[in-house]
Scaffold this motif. Structure first.
Motif, PDB file in Angstrom:
ATOM      1  N   LYS A 245       1.635   7.679   4.257  1.00  0.00           N
ATOM      2  CA  LYS A 245       0.294   7.260   3.856  1.00  0.00           C
ATOM      3  C   LYS A 245      -0.028   7.912   2.516  1.00  0.00           C
ATOM      4  CE  LYS A 245      -4.517   7.063   5.473  1.00  0.00           C
ATOM      5  NZ  LYS A 245      -5.452   7.470   6.554  1.00  0.00           N
ATOM      6  N   ILE A 246      -0.296   7.095   1.537  1.00  0.00           N
ATOM      7  CA  ILE A 246      -0.651   7.588   0.205  1.00  0.00           C
ATOM      8  C   ILE A 246      -2.135   7.341  -0.027  1.00  0.00           C
ATOM      9  CG2 ILE A 246      -0.234   7.384  -2.277  1.00  0.00           C
ATOM     10  CD1 ILE A 246       2.132   8.478  -0.821  1.00  0.00           C
TER      11      ILE A 246
ATOM     12  N   ASN B 159       0.807  -1.220   0.000  1.00  0.00           N
ATOM     13  CA  ASN B 159       0.000   0.000   0.000  1.00  0.00           C
ATOM     14  C   ASN B 159       0.841   1.273   0.000  1.00  0.00           C
ATOM     15  OD1 ASN B 159      -2.548  -1.370   0.124  1.00  0.00           O
ATOM     16  ND2 ASN B 159      -2.175  -1.752   2.308  1.00  0.00           N
ATOM     17  N   ASN B 160       1.842   1.328   0.881  1.00  0.00           N
ATOM     18  CA  ASN B 160       2.607   2.564   1.040  1.00  0.00           C
ATOM     19  C   ASN B 160       4.104   2.345   1.042  1.00  0.00           C
ATOM     20  OD1 ASN B 160       0.192   4.232   1.516  1.00  0.00           O
ATOM     21  ND2 ASN B 160       0.057   3.116   3.455  1.00  0.00           N
TER      22      ASN B 160
END
Length: 228
Positions: free
Chosen positions: A171-172, A91-92
């Protein structure tokens, strides 16, 4: 040799003794980020390319995929599980951010920070956002590259990065063009044929739009000061 963390200058000096080529490239990368207000986009891309090249050089396999290289470095004990997740989190992770910069429409993506309980969005299309991210991760990656290179030297370096990594909160988040326009204080219903536009054109319009809320606040402040 044991040391918890090296500065970028120290890292470059050590790497240069191993490989003048890699040492010079790390120096160029540092200069690009720090001189003349810095170039965030170039710095990050340069950093990620160097990281991939050095990781692959340690395995003597330049044809392998980066995702596989990171897995192998974990499996053979060269990097820790925390370092692996920092690099390969789906995810990040650093690899995901690297892929976004190389292959994606960056208008969709934002770096998220929580300040005073409120999520603040930093667009990845902004140079300042890329510089902010570079500042967050570059020291860790410089040290990680150094430690990996040092395994091929007479005295491998013992650099513990787990605590540093645990303090980095990346956090993207992907946003719709409508949400991004809302952030700018613009109601898309006033834009002719908005719903008929394709996604790429919508994001292009977003990037070309001014922040109405910011302009309004500036104008209100000027008008208030004028009345006083």
């Amino acid at each position: 040799m044991n040391k918890e963390f090296f500065s970028k200058t120290e890292t470059i000096d050590y790497v240069w003794q191993y490989s003048k080529y890699y040492g010079n490239l790390l120096s160029y990368c540092k200069d690009v980020a720090e001189k003349d207000s810095g170039n965030g986009f170039v710095s990050l891309i340069f950093l990620f390319n160097l990281m991939e090249n050095i990781f692959k050089s340690s395995l003597k396999n330049y044809d392998a995929r980066l995702i596989d290289v990171i897995d192998i470095l974990r499996d053979n004990g060269t990097i820790t599980k925390i370092e692996h997740d920092f690099l390969n989190n789906k995810n990040n992770g650093i690899r995901i951010i690297r892929n976004l910069l190389s292959h994606s429409n960056l208008s969709k993506y934002n770096l998220i920070f929580t300040e005073d309980g409120t999520e603040i969005y930093y667009p990845l299309t902004e140079n300042e956002t890329c510089l902010k991210m570079y500042e967050m991760i570059s020291d860790i990656l410089f040290n990680l590259m150094l430690r990996i290179i040092s395994t091929d030297t007479i005295e491998p370096l013992n650099i513990d990065l787990d605590d540093k990594i645990n303090n980095v909160k990346i956090k993207i988040k992907k946003c719709t063009p409508e949400k991004l326009m809302e952030f700018r204080g613009i109601d898309v219903s006033i834009i002719p044929n908005w719903e008929e536009l394709n996604e790429s054109d919508k994001y292009r319009i977003v990037e070309s739009s001014s922040d109405v809320r910011m302009v309004t606040n500036i104008a209100s402040t000027i008008f208030k000061n004028y009345l006083e």
